[in-house]
Write a protein that holds these residues in place. Structure first.
Motif, short mmCIF file in Angstrom:
data_model
loop_
_atom_site.label_atom_id
_atom_site.label_comp_id
_atom_site.label_asym_id
_atom_site.label_seq_id
_atom_site.Cartn_x
_atom_site.Cartn_y
_atom_site.Cartn_z
N LYS A 146 0.83 -1.20 0.00
CA LYS A 146 0.00 0.00 0.00
C LYS A 146 0.86 1.26 0.00
O LYS A 146 0.53 2.25 -0.67
N LEU A 147 1.97 1.23 0.72
CA LEU A 147 2.87 2.38 0.74
C LEU A 147 3.52 2.59 -0.62
O LEU A 147 3.67 3.72 -1.07
N VAL A 148 3.90 1.52 -1.28
CA VAL A 148 4.48 1.62 -2.63
C VAL A 148 3.48 2.26 -3.58
O VAL A 148 3.82 3.17 -4.35
N THR A 149 2.24 1.81 -3.53
CA THR A 149 1.20 2.37 -4.40
C THR A 149 1.01 3.86 -4.15
O THR A 149 0.98 4.67 -5.08
N ARG A 150 0.91 4.22 -2.89
CA ARG A 150 0.69 5.64 -2.54
C ARG A 150 1.91 6.48 -2.90
O ARG A 150 1.78 7.62 -3.36
N ALA A 151 3.11 5.95 -2.73
CA ALA A 151 4.33 6.69 -3.09
C ALA A 151 4.40 6.89 -4.60
O ALA A 151 4.81 7.96 -5.08
N ASN A 152 4.00 5.88 -5.37
CA ASN A 152 3.98 6.02 -6.83
C ASN A 152 3.00 7.10 -7.27
O ASN A 152 3.28 7.88 -8.18
N LEU A 153 1.85 7.16 -6.62
CA LEU A 153 0.87 8.20 -6.94
C LEU A 153 1.43 9.59 -6.61
O LEU A 153 1.24 10.54 -7.38
N ALA A 154 2.11 9.71 -5.49
CA ALA A 154 2.71 10.99 -5.11
C ALA A 154 3.79 11.40 -6.10
O ALA A 154 3.90 12.58 -6.47
N THR A 155 4.58 10.44 -6.58
CA THR A 155 5.62 10.73 -7.57
C THR A 155 5.01 11.21 -8.87
O THR A 155 5.48 12.19 -9.47
N ARG A 156 3.96 10.54 -9.31
CA ARG A 156 3.29 10.96 -10.54
C ARG A 156 2.67 12.34 -10.40
O ARG A 156 2.71 13.16 -11.33
N ALA A 157 2.10 12.64 -9.24
CA ALA A 157 1.50 13.96 -9.01
C ALA A 157 2.57 15.06 -9.04
O ALA A 157 2.36 16.13 -9.63
N ARG A 158 3.73 14.79 -8.42
CA ARG A 158 4.83 15.78 -8.45
C ARG A 158 5.32 15.98 -9.87
O ARG A 158 5.59 17.10 -10.31
N SER A 159 5.43 14.89 -10.62
CA SER A 159 5.89 14.96 -12.00
C SER A 159 4.92 15.76 -12.87
O SER A 159 5.34 16.57 -13.70
N ALA A 160 3.63 15.55 -12.68
CA ALA A 160 2.62 16.27 -13.47
C ALA A 160 2.63 17.76 -13.18
O ALA A 160 2.40 18.58 -14.08
N ARG A 161 2.93 18.12 -11.93
CA ARG A 161 2.99 19.54 -11.57
C ARG A 161 4.35 20.15 -11.85
O ARG A 161 4.52 21.35 -11.75
N GLY A 162 5.34 19.31 -12.14
CA GLY A 162 6.69 19.80 -12.39
C GLY A 162 7.42 20.24 -11.13
O GLY A 162 8.28 21.12 -11.16
N VAL A 163 7.08 19.63 -10.00
CA VAL A 163 7.68 19.97 -8.71
C VAL A 163 8.78 18.96 -8.40
O VAL A 163 8.57 17.75 -8.49
N ALA A 164 9.94 19.46 -8.03
CA ALA A 164 11.05 18.57 -7.67
C ALA A 164 10.86 18.02 -6.26
O ALA A 164 10.24 18.67 -5.41
N ALA A 165 11.40 16.83 -6.02
CA ALA A 165 11.35 16.24 -4.69
C ALA A 165 12.31 17.01 -3.78
O ALA A 165 13.43 17.31 -4.16
N ARG A 166 11.83 17.33 -2.57
CA ARG A 166 12.70 17.99 -1.59
C ARG A 166 12.32 17.52 -0.20
O ARG A 166 11.19 17.12 0.05
N ARG A 167 13.29 17.59 0.68
CA ARG A 167 13.11 17.08 2.04
C ARG A 167 12.04 17.88 2.77
O ARG A 167 12.10 19.10 2.83
N PRO A 168 11.05 17.18 3.34
CA PRO A 168 9.98 17.89 4.04
C PRO A 168 10.44 18.40 5.41
O PRO A 168 11.33 17.83 6.03
N VAL A 169 9.83 19.48 5.84
CA VAL A 169 10.10 20.02 7.17
C VAL A 169 8.82 19.83 7.98
O VAL A 169 7.83 20.52 7.76
N HIS A 170 8.83 18.86 8.88
CA HIS A 170 7.67 18.54 9.69
C HIS A 170 8.04 18.55 11.16
O HIS A 170 9.18 18.26 11.53
N THR A 171 7.05 18.85 11.98
CA THR A 171 7.22 18.79 13.42
C THR A 171 6.17 17.83 13.97
O THR A 171 4.98 17.99 13.70
#
Length: 145
Positions: free
Chosen positions: A72-97
């Motif tokens: 399930k995590l692989v599927t969701r990660a693939n969807l997130a990758t495709r969404a970033r690619s479609a928007r043209g957004v590069a992967a970057r380290r998240p800042v979360h607390t």
């Protein structure tokens, strides 16, 4: 010809095979033999968010997840990758607390938790079920809300 004494007949192959499979399958571990769940939950949450951001490979979390949770995590990660690619957004380290970790234990060796995380854009929650298997915690279910 050798005979077996009465009442000690050998188990059929299928029964022995099932017994061996059960013996080598992941074994449940009671809570007292496991480390505290909160550090595991915090680490897992950060790693899952990094997977969704595209800066960590899902394979690095395989040892912390059961097979179903991993798929399930692989599927969701693939969807997130495709969404970033479609928007043209590069992967970057998240800042979360991590704001809070809420745990409950419905049974021995099982913890269900919600980890509340504040990010730059919004606050999210990761619902996790972890179970003690083979002397360590493993996530059996993940849901990013």
């Amino acid at each position: 010809m050798a005979t077996t004494p009465a009442g000690t007949a050998r188990a059929p192959y299928a029964t022995r095979s099932a017994q061996l499979a059960e013996f080598f399958a992941p074994q449940r571990t009671p809570s007292i033999e496991l480390p505290a769940p909160e550090p595991f939950l915090r680490n897992l949450t950060v790693r899952v968010l990094e997977v969704f951001a595209g800066v960590r490979e899902v394979d690095q979390l395989a040892r912390w997840l059961t097979e179903d949770a991993y798929r399930k995590l692989v599927t969701r990660a693939n969807l997130a990758t495709r969404a970033r690619s479609a928007r043209g957004v590069a992967a970057r380290r998240p800042v979360h607390t991590i704001m809070s970790v809420h745990e409950s234990s419905p049974a021995d060796g099982i913890v269900e938790a919600v980890v509340v995380v504040r990010g730059p854009a919004r606050t999210r929650a990761l619902a996790v079920r972890i179970e003690g298997m083979d002397g360590r915690w493993r996530a059996t279910s993940l849901a990013l809300l």
